[in-house]
Design an enzyme around this catalytic site. Structure first.
Site, PDB file in Angstrom:
ATOM      1  N   CYS A  29       0.905  -1.223   0.069  1.00 52.68           N
ATOM      2  CA  CYS A  29      -0.053   0.002   0.132  1.00 52.68           C
ATOM      3  C   CYS A  29       0.885   1.216  -0.168  1.00 52.68           C
ATOM      4  CB  CYS A  29      -1.103  -0.070   1.292  1.00 52.68           C
ATOM      5  SG  CYS A  29      -0.139   0.109   2.948  1.00 52.68           S
ATOM      6  N   CYS A  32       3.401   1.754   2.625  1.00 52.47           N
ATOM      7  CA  CYS A  32       4.483   0.917   2.528  1.00 52.47           C
ATOM      8  C   CYS A  32       5.516   1.602   1.751  1.00 52.47           C
ATOM      9  CB  CYS A  32       4.398  -0.461   2.090  1.00 52.47           C
ATOM     10  SG  CYS A  32       3.212  -1.423   2.711  1.00 52.47           S
ATOM     11  N   ASP A 442      10.321  26.211 -34.765  1.00 57.64           N
ATOM     12  CA  ASP A 442      11.379  26.331 -35.757  1.00 57.64           C
ATOM     13  C   ASP A 442      10.974  25.920 -37.151  1.00 57.64           C
ATOM     14  OD1 ASP A 442      14.118  26.693 -36.577  1.00 57.64           O
ATOM     15  OD2 ASP A 442      14.196  24.616 -36.567  1.00 57.64           O
ATOM     16  N   ASP A 642      14.487  21.153 -33.683  1.00 51.83           N
ATOM     17  CA  ASP A 642      15.237  20.098 -33.820  1.00 51.83           C
ATOM     18  C   ASP A 642      16.677  20.243 -33.907  1.00 51.83           C
ATOM     19  OD1 ASP A 642      15.227  21.406 -36.546  1.00 51.83           O
ATOM     20  OD2 ASP A 642      15.641  19.480 -37.415  1.00 51.83           O
ATOM     21  N   ASP A 646      18.074  25.446 -31.707  1.00 49.03           N
ATOM     22  CA  ASP A 646      16.759  25.430 -30.869  1.00 49.03           C
ATOM     23  C   ASP A 646      16.973  25.123 -29.694  1.00 49.03           C
ATOM     24  OD1 ASP A 646      15.316  26.026 -33.305  1.00 49.03           O
ATOM     25  OD2 ASP A 646      15.421  24.109 -33.831  1.00 49.03           O
TER      26      ASP A 646
END
Length: 747
Positions: A29, A32, A442, A642, A646
């Site tokens: 649980c 724990c 971009d 990418d 950037d």
């Protein structure tokens, strides 16, 4: 899927070396997992995140503690701990062993449930008969025998768990179950001794047995559901082949060898229907490859000679020979697994409240049960009614649902996202993604194909030879990853131009590159870059404008301070970009294009796609400033890119989204990576993030409401202990089942 790079292997290995991963057994649980986490984090130099759904602890160590020290600390809390170590393949094998152990535990729980149910059914049958007006009672001694077997055999796991928790100075769900069922059982036994045969109607053996039976059944369902939530990661790990078909260089034929014996530069053959064992370039043959589990691409992708295929892809009908470029922990598949694993073991901010409550939940419930017992006695309700109400409070309270609410939703949501080509690295973006107001793009490689070609050369010096110029430009840019640089190198190869040796090459991110060839200084880049380096551009303005009017990206070339040529590049807009922008605007989002390319070229792309704002000729610093200004105005900004230039903006954005075909730096700076070159996945990323975040809140809401409503009802005596036990058992199952609905999500 095109060539995809997710992170630097060196960086990934470094990150992995700082974090120890332990499989933790015996957690039942939230109390724990909260106890393990609290004990570990109390030690200086340790930062631990314990995931109940995955039953594991991720421990960052900076204080000199060894793995054995951490293991001993976990075991001291009463749980088992097993360290995952070695290569990704070795850790995969260890994870599979743990998974097999959990499957065995599930089977044991199911058989235990069947055994318990057979003994419990006769006990509850009279109660059911009473509902239909039949007055039938089982002899008290028979009830005692049946319930005693259930209490001893089935209840043993809860007694062991409770003893372990109490011995470490804490309490968990096992304590509540053990106290509740023992109270009902012992009270019923007392009634037999006190009332004899007249005890019929005052016994609660069926309650103690039914509680244990239903909780064991609930735990079995919960275990199956929790394992199902991690199916996506398990499927990815299952793609890692153990062997490869090595092509012998001595003409002896192919030989199947363990993947550990394959080296970079070796050649491997992949037959139809086989899984690609390495990342490699096709030397011979062509075939279609199923990359659905890697990129979410539903259709097979054709790859031919010279193209890259990645480990985990399933070969179609053609046989191919690959030149091995990466294997083991350095493959794209291995990096995908690391990213998914990282996301699934993270902890969302909204889990903090649940963790704080879980840490004190069981002691509070025990206190409420004791208070209920005292109040019932004080109000004249009688000893029997007081015991029943107190037992109901103990068994209905459930810390499990609180502990499972967030991690199961994260595991299911990030797994579904990964299967559809969206890798979520930073789970904090789940909360932010639903609040995004602006999406900044971009241009090159994001909204366009990112594969420009050199289509125009304006020679401004009469004495210059075009082939010689292209060869010189390609020589200076041969080591660059920039798309325009690659286009120059490709153009030189197509023309058969000689590429002389370039020295002192220096790249200026987002601006250009410089180097020396045969003693001449060569500058290649934007107008601003050449102007800042003292190149006179006044006589070439008309030439610049003419090429830009044609929609070309223009780079200028200067030698020894004199402008000698303008290079025009064309990069086609992605077919899916227009639909992606339209979909984002339909969500009410503002779309912006920022590019270092010429303003006129950028404007043309922006108009074609229908973006709200377009700015060309911007430097990486200006991109960063633009995002910062938006954020200071109160907007929530997503950045999609990418390239290396950037990376600052991706890191600054509230939600950074990198194209999977981009650079390592861009992907490392982003919170989300798109595995397909499909900008339409940007909207899908927002959608799955929003769905996952919503599921987390739904689960937390119902977990809290369940306890807030259930405990008072039990205290008021409105719930039979058996009904309370059933509600407790199915509360966590309902939370996990709700999270599993995310698995049906499709991009």
């Amino acid at each position: 899927m095109s060539e995809t790079v997710l992170s630097s292997p060196r960086d990934a290995a470094q990150a992995a070396s700082d974090t120890l991963v332990f499989d933790v057994s015996g957690m039942h649980c939230a109390a724990c997992s909260a106890r393990v986490e609290r004990v570990l984090n109390a030690k200086p130099g340790i930062e631990a995140h314990v995931n109940l759904a995955l039953e594991r602890a991720d421990v960052s160590v900076s204080g000199g503690q060894s793995a054995d020290d951490i293991k001993a600390m976990i075991e001291k809390t009463g749980f088992g701990a097993s360290l995952r170590q070695g290569s990704l393949s070795e850790r995969q094998a260890q994870a599979e062993q743990v998974d097999e152990g959990r499957e065995r535990e599930e089977r044991h729980s199911f058989y235990l449930f069947l055994f318990s149910a057979l003994l419990t059914l006769p006990l509850v049958a009279p109660m059911v008969a009473h509902w239909f007006g039949a007055a039938w009672h089982m002899p008290p001694f028979v009830q005692f025998v049946l319930a005693a077997v259930v209490q001893v055999v089935v209840g043993a796991r809860f007694y062991r768990g409770a003893a372990s928790a109490l011995s470490s100075g804490a309490a968990n769900m096992d304590v509540l179950v053990a106290m509740g069922t023992s109270s009902a059982f012992l009270f019923s036994l007392y009634q037999i001794f006190a009332l004899g045969e007249n005890a019929v109607g005052h016994l609660y053996f069926e309650a103690s047995a039914a509680i244990l039976t239903l909780i064991v059944f609930g735990k079995w369902l919960e275990g199956r559901a929790r394992r199902s939530a991690a199916d996506a990661l398990r499927a990815l790990m299952g793609l890692r082949p153990r062997e490869a078909r090595l092509v012998s260089g001595d003409g002896a034929g192919d030989q199947m060898v363990p993947i550990e014996q394959v080296k970079t530069g070796d050649h491997v053959r992949v037959l139809p229907g086989e899984v690609v064992p390495v990342d490699g370039l096709i030397l011979e043959g062509r075939s279609e490859f199923d990359e659905a589990l890697l990129s979410g691409e539903s259709e097979p992708v054709l790859h031919e000679e010279g193209e890259k295929v990645i480990s985990g892809a399933v070969n179609g009908e053609g046989a191919v020979v690959l030149d091995v470029v990466a294997l083991g922990d350095d493959t794209v598949l291995a990096r995908i697994i690391r990213l998914v694993d990282q996301a699934q073991t993270g902890k969302a901010k909204m889990q903090n409240l649940a963790d704080r409550i879980s840490a004190v939940f069981v002691p509070i419930v025990i206190g409420l049960a004791l208070l209920t017992f005292i109040v019932w006695l004080a109000m004249g309700g009688g000893f029997e009614a007081a015991v029943v109400a107190a037992v109901s409070v103990l068994v209905i309270a459930c810390p499990c649902a609180l502990g499972l609410a967030t991690p199961t939703a994260l595991v299911a949501g990030t797994g579904a996202a990964a299967k559809n080509g969206v890798l979520i690295r930073d789970i904090d973006v789940l909360e932010v993604a639903g609040k995004v107001t602006h999406v900044v793009f971009d241009k090159t490689g994001t909204l366009t194909e990112g594969k420009p070609s050199l289509v125009g050369i304006n020679m401004l010096g009469a004495s210059n030879d075009e082939a010689e110029l292209v060869g010189a430009v390609a020589a200076v840019q041969s080591g660059s990853e920039h798309p325009l640089a690659k286009a120059c190198v490709d153009a030189a190869k197509e023309r058969g131009a000689r590429m002389p040796q370039a020295r002192g090459v220096t790249a200026h991110v987002g601006e250009g590159v410089e180097g020396t060839i045969d003693g001449k200084t060569v500058l290649i880049g934007t107008r601003a870059f050449l102007d800042r380096n003292g190149v006179d551009l006044a006589a070439s303005e008309d030439a610049f404008a003419g090429m830009e009017q044609e929609g070309l990206s223009v780079s200028a070339v200067a030698m020894d301070g004199a402008l000698v040529a303008l290079l025009g590049f064309r990069d086609e807009v992605r077919a899916e970009s227009r639909g992606a922008i339209k979909a984002l605007k339909a969500r009410g989002l503002k779309t912006v294009l920022l590019s270092g390319d010429a303003p006129e070229t950028v404007r043309r792309v922006g108009e074609a796609l229908g973006l709200d704002d377009v700015k060309g000729g911007v430097t990486p610093k200006q991109k960063l400033d633009y995002l910062t200004d938006l954020q200071q105005e109160g907007h929530v900004v997503a950045m999609v890119g990418d390239g290396l230039n950037d990376a600052p903006a991706l890191a600054q954005a509230d939600v950074g989204i990198a194209m999977g075909s981009g650079t390592d730096v861009a992907i490392g700076a982003a919170a989300i990576t798109l595995m397909r070159e499909d900008v339409g996945l940007v909207g899908a990323a927002f959608e799955i993030a929003r769905h996952t975040y919503r599921k987390i809140w739904q689960n937390l809401f119902w977990a809290f409401v369940y306890n807030v409503i259930g405990i008072p009802l039990a205290a008021l005596g409105l719930l039979n202990p058996a009904i309370a036990g059933a509600a407790m058992a199915f509360s966590s199952v309902s939370v996990v089942s709700n999270a599993l609905l995310l698995r049906r999500w499709k991009a």
